[in-house]
Motif scaffolding. Structure first.
Motif, short mmCIF file in Angstrom:
data_model
loop_
_atom_site.label_atom_id
_atom_site.label_comp_id
_atom_site.label_asym_id
_atom_site.label_seq_id
_atom_site.Cartn_x
_atom_site.Cartn_y
_atom_site.Cartn_z
N MET A 157 0.94 -1.20 0.12
CA MET A 157 -0.15 0.06 0.20
C MET A 157 0.91 1.28 0.11
N LYS A 158 0.51 2.11 -0.86
CA LYS A 158 1.34 3.51 -0.88
C LYS A 158 0.84 4.54 -0.04
N THR A 159 1.42 5.32 0.54
CA THR A 159 1.16 6.57 1.38
C THR A 159 1.69 7.72 0.61
N ALA A 160 0.76 8.82 0.36
CA ALA A 160 1.18 10.03 -0.24
C ALA A 160 1.66 10.93 0.78
N TYR A 161 2.59 11.72 0.55
CA TYR A 161 2.84 13.04 1.05
C TYR A 161 3.04 14.17 0.33
N GLY A 162 1.75 15.05 0.35
CA GLY A 162 1.62 15.98 -0.71
C GLY A 162 1.38 15.60 -1.87
N ASP A 163 1.43 16.37 -2.97
CA ASP A 163 1.12 16.02 -4.23
C ASP A 163 2.31 15.31 -4.84
N HIS A 164 3.47 15.12 -4.42
CA HIS A 164 4.56 14.76 -5.24
C HIS A 164 5.59 13.74 -4.71
N ILE A 165 4.98 13.11 -3.76
CA ILE A 165 5.76 11.87 -2.96
C ILE A 165 4.79 10.80 -2.59
N THR A 166 5.26 9.74 -2.73
CA THR A 166 4.49 8.15 -2.24
C THR A 166 5.56 7.47 -1.54
N VAL A 167 5.36 6.68 -0.73
CA VAL A 167 5.86 5.73 -0.12
C VAL A 167 5.52 4.53 -0.03
N GLU A 168 6.32 3.68 -0.19
CA GLU A 168 5.65 2.00 -0.07
C GLU A 168 6.70 1.22 0.63
N LEU A 169 6.31 0.50 1.77
CA LEU A 169 7.14 -0.22 2.68
C LEU A 169 6.82 -1.60 2.62
N ASP A 220 8.99 -5.65 3.30
CA ASP A 220 10.28 -6.24 3.82
C ASP A 220 11.33 -5.28 4.67
N HIS A 221 10.80 -4.34 5.10
CA HIS A 221 11.63 -3.62 6.06
C HIS A 221 12.34 -2.40 5.22
N VAL A 222 12.01 -2.52 3.72
CA VAL A 222 12.65 -1.49 3.17
C VAL A 222 11.55 -0.51 2.45
N ALA A 223 11.55 0.62 2.84
CA ALA A 223 10.64 1.78 2.21
C ALA A 223 11.15 2.22 0.73
N THR A 224 10.46 2.41 0.00
CA THR A 224 10.81 3.12 -1.20
C THR A 224 9.99 4.49 -1.36
N VAL A 225 10.86 5.55 -1.37
CA VAL A 225 9.99 7.02 -1.45
C VAL A 225 10.39 7.44 -2.75
N VAL A 226 9.52 7.83 -3.42
CA VAL A 226 9.38 8.20 -4.64
C VAL A 226 9.04 9.75 -4.88
N PHE A 227 9.80 10.69 -5.39
CA PHE A 227 9.30 12.03 -5.83
C PHE A 227 9.05 12.05 -7.08
N ASN A 272 11.67 17.69 -11.89
CA ASN A 272 11.69 17.31 -10.47
C ASN A 272 12.57 18.37 -9.94
N HIS A 273 12.19 19.71 -10.10
CA HIS A 273 12.94 21.04 -9.52
C HIS A 273 12.69 20.77 -8.04
N VAL A 274 13.41 21.06 -7.19
CA VAL A 274 13.23 21.06 -5.62
C VAL A 274 12.08 22.49 -5.47
N SER A 275 11.52 22.33 -4.33
CA SER A 275 10.67 23.50 -3.86
C SER A 275 10.66 23.36 -2.45
N VAL A 276 10.36 24.43 -1.51
CA VAL A 276 10.28 24.20 -0.13
C VAL A 276 9.13 23.32 0.17
N GLU A 277 8.13 23.21 -0.62
CA GLU A 277 7.06 22.29 -0.32
C GLU A 277 7.45 21.04 -0.51
N LEU A 278 8.21 20.61 -1.81
CA LEU A 278 8.51 19.23 -2.17
C LEU A 278 9.49 18.87 -0.81
#
Length: 260
Positions: A1-13, A15-22, A28-34
C-alpha cells in the motif's frame, strides 16, 4: 500500500525497506513544499519500527534538476526569500535516522546533487550525471554542498566540480566515490533496493547507532554551512553576472560574464 505526502511524494514499505519516490515533472525541481513533504515522509519512517532502510528515487528522466532559479514561478521567482526556508528543510533531511540509498537515473544538478548527498549511498544508472553548476549561473553553491561534497569525494575533486561546473558521468563518479554502484537503468531501483535490503537484514539498533557515529554532527554542519552559503548567494544574486547567468541558461548558451 502506498502512502502519499503532499502532491509529489509516495512511500511504499515492504520487507523492512521503504521506497520513497518523488515526482514533480518535468524536471523534479526542488521547492520548499517538496522538501518539506519529503522530510515529513522520512521522519514518519523514522518512527516506523518496521522500516529499517530507505530507497530514495524519482520518476522521469532527471533525478532532480535542482532549484529553478530562472522561471518566475520557480524558487528564484521569490528572490532569496525562498532559499532560507529550503535550507531549513535540507537540515531536516540530514537529521533523519534511517539509512538511505538514492537511485539516481539521470541528472542530479545543483540542489539535486545536494539531495542525492542526503543519502548514505548512491546507485546510479550509466545515464546519470552529477553537476554543481552554480558558477555557470554566477551563483554560489548551496544546500550544504560546500560541506557535504568535499566530505564525500575530497577537497580537490569537489573544488574541480565547483569551479568548473562540469558534469561528471556515472563511471567517473564511481571512481571518485561519489557513486557506490552503477547499474543498468532498467535494473536501477532493483539494485538500490538490494543494497537497502542488505542493510535492513542487520540488527536495526546496531545499524542506527553505527550510522549516527559515522555521520557525527552532519546536520549541524549543514545548518552552519547553509547559513554561509545563503549569505554569499544573497550578495551574488545582486550582481550583473547573475542576471547574465540566468539569461544564458534561458537562451541555452555560455554566459558572457563581466565580473560585476
Amino acid at each position: 500500500m502506498k502512502t502519499a505526502y503532499g502532491d509529489h511524494i509516495t512511500v511504499e514499505l515492504s520487507d523492512h525497506v521503504a521506497t520513497v519516490v518523488f515526482d514533480r515533472p518535468p524536471n523534479n525541481h526542488v521547492s520548499v513544499e517538496l522538501m518539506r513533504d519529503l522530510a515529513d515522509a522520512l521522519e514518519a519512517l523514522d518512527r516506523d519500527q518496521d522500516c529499517r532502510a530507505i530507497v530514495l528515487a524519482s520518476n522521469g528522466k532527471p533525478f532532480c534538476a535542482g532549484a529553478d532559479l530562472v522561471s518566475s514561478d520557480g524558487i528564484g521567482g521569490s528572490g532569496m526569500q525562498g532559499i532560507a526556508p529550503l535550507y531549513d528543510q535540507a537540515v531536516r533531511l540530514f537529521s533523519t535516522a534511517k539509512p538511505i540509498v538514492a537511485a539516481v537515473q539521470g541528472a542530479a544538478v545543483g540542489a539535486g546533487l545536494g539531495l542525492a548527498l542526503v543519502a548514505d549511498f548512491r546507485v546510479a544508472a550509466p545515464e546519470a550525471r552529477f553537476s554543481a553548476n552554480f558558477v555557470k549561473l554566477g551563483f554560489h553553491p548551496g544546500f550544504g554542498l560546500t560541506h557535504t561534497l568535499p566530505r564525500l569525494i575530497g577537497h580537490q575533486r569537489a573544488s574541480l566540480m565547483f569551479l568548473t561546473g562540469r558534469r561528471v558521468k556515472a563511471e567517473e563518479a564511481l571512481s571518485w566515490g561519489l557513486v557506490d554502484q552503477v547499474s543498468p537503468l532498467e535494473d536501477l531501483r532493483s539494485a538500490a533496493r538490494t543494497l537497502a535490503a542488505e542493510i535492513a537484514e542487520n540488527a536495526p539498533l546496531a545499524v542506527a547507532a553505527t550510522r549516527k557515529t559515522l555521520r557525527g554532527e552532519l546536520a549541524a554542519a549543514v545548518r552552519a554551512q547553509t547559513g554561509h552559503e545563503h549569505e554569499q548567494q544573497s550578495i551574488l544574486r545582486a550582481t550583473e553576472d547573475f542576471a547574465e547567468g540566468v539569461r544564458a541558461v534561458q537562451e541555452r548558451r555560455p554566459g558572457r560574464f563581466m565580473g560585476r
